[in-house]
Design a protein around this motif. Structure first.
Motif, PDB file in Angstrom:
ATOM      1  N   ILE A 193      -3.971   1.779  14.445  1.00  0.00           N
ATOM      2  CA  ILE A 193      -5.228   2.252  13.866  1.00  0.00           C
ATOM      3  C   ILE A 193      -6.339   1.226  14.068  1.00  0.00           C
ATOM      4  O   ILE A 193      -6.177   0.047  13.721  1.00  0.00           O
ATOM      5  CB  ILE A 193      -5.043   2.535  12.355  1.00  0.00           C
ATOM      6  CG1 ILE A 193      -4.023   3.666  12.171  1.00  0.00           C
ATOM      7  CG2 ILE A 193      -6.374   2.882  11.693  1.00  0.00           C
ATOM      8  CD1 ILE A 193      -3.633   3.908  10.731  1.00  0.00           C
ATOM      9  N   ASN A 194      -7.471   1.689  14.614  1.00  0.00           N
ATOM     10  CA  ASN A 194      -8.630   0.816  14.769  1.00  0.00           C
ATOM     11  C   ASN A 194      -9.429   0.820  13.467  1.00  0.00           C
ATOM     12  O   ASN A 194     -10.018   1.831  13.099  1.00  0.00           O
ATOM     13  CB  ASN A 194      -9.499   1.294  15.942  1.00  0.00           C
ATOM     14  CG  ASN A 194     -10.586   0.285  16.271  1.00  0.00           C
ATOM     15  OD1 ASN A 194     -11.107  -0.389  15.381  1.00  0.00           O
ATOM     16  ND2 ASN A 194     -10.910   0.175  17.546  1.00  0.00           N
ATOM     17  N   VAL A 202      -9.975   4.602   6.850  1.00  0.00           N
ATOM     18  CA  VAL A 202      -8.776   3.826   7.194  1.00  0.00           C
ATOM     19  C   VAL A 202      -7.659   3.928   6.136  1.00  0.00           C
ATOM     20  O   VAL A 202      -6.512   4.205   6.485  1.00  0.00           O
ATOM     21  CB  VAL A 202      -9.139   2.354   7.477  1.00  0.00           C
ATOM     22  CG1 VAL A 202      -7.917   1.471   7.467  1.00  0.00           C
ATOM     23  CG2 VAL A 202      -9.820   2.254   8.829  1.00  0.00           C
ATOM     24  N   PRO A 203      -7.972   3.726   4.833  1.00  0.00           N
ATOM     25  CA  PRO A 203      -6.865   3.787   3.856  1.00  0.00           C
ATOM     26  C   PRO A 203      -6.105   5.114   3.926  1.00  0.00           C
ATOM     27  O   PRO A 203      -4.868   5.127   3.903  1.00  0.00           O
ATOM     28  CB  PRO A 203      -7.572   3.618   2.507  1.00  0.00           C
ATOM     29  CG  PRO A 203      -8.821   2.863   2.844  1.00  0.00           C
ATOM     30  CD  PRO A 203      -9.242   3.366   4.188  1.00  0.00           C
ATOM     31  N   GLN A 204      -6.858   6.221   4.058  1.00  0.00           N
ATOM     32  CA  GLN A 204      -6.184   7.518   4.115  1.00  0.00           C
ATOM     33  C   GLN A 204      -5.407   7.685   5.422  1.00  0.00           C
ATOM     34  O   GLN A 204      -4.293   8.222   5.433  1.00  0.00           O
ATOM     35  CB  GLN A 204      -7.209   8.652   3.946  1.00  0.00           C
ATOM     36  CG  GLN A 204      -6.576  10.002   3.617  1.00  0.00           C
ATOM     37  CD  GLN A 204      -5.644   9.935   2.396  1.00  0.00           C
ATOM     38  OE1 GLN A 204      -5.995   9.373   1.364  1.00  0.00           O
ATOM     39  NE2 GLN A 204      -4.429  10.474   2.533  1.00  0.00           N
ATOM     40  N   LEU A 205      -5.999   7.193   6.520  1.00  0.00           N
ATOM     41  CA  LEU A 205      -5.289   7.257   7.809  1.00  0.00           C
ATOM     42  C   LEU A 205      -3.949   6.527   7.720  1.00  0.00           C
ATOM     43  O   LEU A 205      -2.931   6.989   8.242  1.00  0.00           O
ATOM     44  CB  LEU A 205      -6.128   6.598   8.910  1.00  0.00           C
ATOM     45  CG  LEU A 205      -7.168   7.443   9.624  1.00  0.00           C
ATOM     46  CD1 LEU A 205      -7.970   6.566  10.588  1.00  0.00           C
ATOM     47  CD2 LEU A 205      -6.491   8.577  10.387  1.00  0.00           C
ATOM     48  N   ILE A 206      -3.974   5.383   7.043  1.00  0.00           N
ATOM     49  CA  ILE A 206      -2.736   4.597   6.914  1.00  0.00           C
ATOM     50  C   ILE A 206      -1.715   5.378   6.085  1.00  0.00           C
ATOM     51  O   ILE A 206      -0.553   5.511   6.479  1.00  0.00           O
ATOM     52  CB  ILE A 206      -3.030   3.212   6.288  1.00  0.00           C
ATOM     53  CG1 ILE A 206      -3.801   2.353   7.294  1.00  0.00           C
ATOM     54  CG2 ILE A 206      -1.735   2.516   5.870  1.00  0.00           C
ATOM     55  CD1 ILE A 206      -4.282   1.022   6.749  1.00  0.00           C
ATOM     56  N   ARG A 207      -2.164   5.927   4.955  1.00  0.00           N
ATOM     57  CA  ARG A 207      -1.223   6.694   4.117  1.00  0.00           C
ATOM     58  C   ARG A 207      -0.675   7.894   4.882  1.00  0.00           C
ATOM     59  O   ARG A 207       0.519   8.189   4.819  1.00  0.00           O
ATOM     60  CB  ARG A 207      -1.909   7.146   2.825  1.00  0.00           C
ATOM     61  CG  ARG A 207      -2.129   5.997   1.862  1.00  0.00           C
ATOM     62  CD  ARG A 207      -2.549   6.470   0.480  1.00  0.00           C
ATOM     63  NE  ARG A 207      -3.134   5.347  -0.243  1.00  0.00           N
ATOM     64  CZ  ARG A 207      -4.442   5.119  -0.330  1.00  0.00           C
ATOM     65  NH1 ARG A 207      -5.305   5.944   0.223  1.00  0.00           N
ATOM     66  NH2 ARG A 207      -4.897   4.063  -0.979  1.00  0.00           N
ATOM     67  N   ASN A 208      -1.560   8.575   5.631  1.00  0.00           N
ATOM     68  CA  ASN A 208      -1.099   9.730   6.419  1.00  0.00           C
ATOM     69  C   ASN A 208      -0.022   9.314   7.414  1.00  0.00           C
ATOM     70  O   ASN A 208       0.954  10.034   7.630  1.00  0.00           O
ATOM     71  CB  ASN A 208      -2.260  10.370   7.191  1.00  0.00           C
ATOM     72  CG  ASN A 208      -3.248  11.059   6.265  1.00  0.00           C
ATOM     73  OD1 ASN A 208      -2.955  11.244   5.078  1.00  0.00           O
ATOM     74  ND2 ASN A 208      -4.407  11.416   6.784  1.00  0.00           N
ATOM     75  N   SER A 209      -0.222   8.146   8.019  1.00  0.00           N
ATOM     76  CA  SER A 209       0.744   7.739   9.039  1.00  0.00           C
ATOM     77  C   SER A 209       2.081   7.334   8.410  1.00  0.00           C
ATOM     78  O   SER A 209       3.080   7.222   9.108  1.00  0.00           O
ATOM     79  CB  SER A 209       0.179   6.623   9.914  1.00  0.00           C
ATOM     80  OG  SER A 209      -0.258   5.574   9.112  1.00  0.00           O
TER      81      SER A 209
END
Ligand SMILES: [Zn+2]
Ligand SMILES: [Zn+2]
Length: 235
Positions: A193-194, A202-209
């Motif tokens: 993730i960039n 970003v925080p949500q992208l991380i949780r999604n991943s």
């Protein structure tokens, strides 16, 4: 040629990695160097001479050096946690010179013989690899762990690969540099993730991943304050 003392070894330096800490000496205002100093601590080389009582390596051996010599006598050394010794002499940390030189003398038991199938390039990477193994052990990374690695520099990449080899199923890595992120993907990151491009989400992208949950373990490898805060937020 230099002569090693009783339990020391003279090494012809072959490869030296450039660490973030080496680079930092030139830029950080809180790190004042008052005398010229040789940089470098991620090192492999070939044994050229032995002190009189050296038994663990021979002339011609290819070795990687462990760059911090502890006092071996204090309470913390005797407990086996010698990396925390207050009297440690660490390469390229004033007043101790580093290894970016042709010849280097070091204690025999902190010179580790390389297996025949390991290159000198790989030998110089053993010190940063040991950082990654230590970090993953401290974080109890195990089979099935979900691991977030913040920062995809050499230490971040090694932490990511070490976590995977310890059995982590999801290893998500972040950085601000696309080329590092694509390298991380190539080395097996589940998701890269960039954090610049997607700063808001970003925080949500991380949780999604991580399938909607936070990671079990977060390893901060960037040194950036925002990254530390991000780790706390999603952890
Ligand atoms: Zn280093
Ligand atoms: Zn000590």
């Amino acid at each position: 040629m230099l002569s090693p003392y009783v339990v020391e070894v003279l090494i012809e330096v072959a490869r030296v990695g450039i660490c973030g800490s080496d680079v930092n000496w030139g830029y950080r205002p809180d790190k004042v160097i008052s005398a010229p100093m040789v940089l470098g601590h991620e090192t492999s080389g070939i044994v050229k001479r032995l002190g009189k009582k050296v038994t663990s390596v021979s002339v011609g051996d290819r070795v990687a050096i462990e760059p911090g010599l502890p006092c071996r006598r204090c309470r913390i050394c005797l407990k086996g946690r010698y990396n925390l010794c207050q009297k440690i002499r660490f390469c390229a940390t004033p007043p101790v010179n580093g290894t970016l030189c042709r010849y280097f003398i070091w204690d025999e038991d902190f010179c580790h013989k390389l297996p025949d199938d390991m290159s000198l390039d790989e030998g110089a990477l053993l010190e940063p690899l040991s950082v990654a193994i230590h970090a993953c052990r401290r974080g109890n990374v195990a089979i099935g762990s979900k691991v977030l690695v913040l920062g995809a520099g050499p230490i971040g990449l090694l932490c990511m690969m070490t976590a995977k080899s310890m059995g982590a199923t999801d290893v998500v890595i972040t950085d601000i540099d696309e080329s590092r992120l694509s390298m991380a993907k190539g080395f097996g990151a589940s998701c890269a993730i960039n954090v610049l491009r997607n700063a808001e989400e970003v925080p949500q992208l991380i949780r999604n991943s991580f399938h909607g949950e936070g990671p079990d373990v977060t390893i901060e490898c960037s040194g950036a304050q925002q990254s530390v805060l991000l780790g706390i937020e999603v952890g």
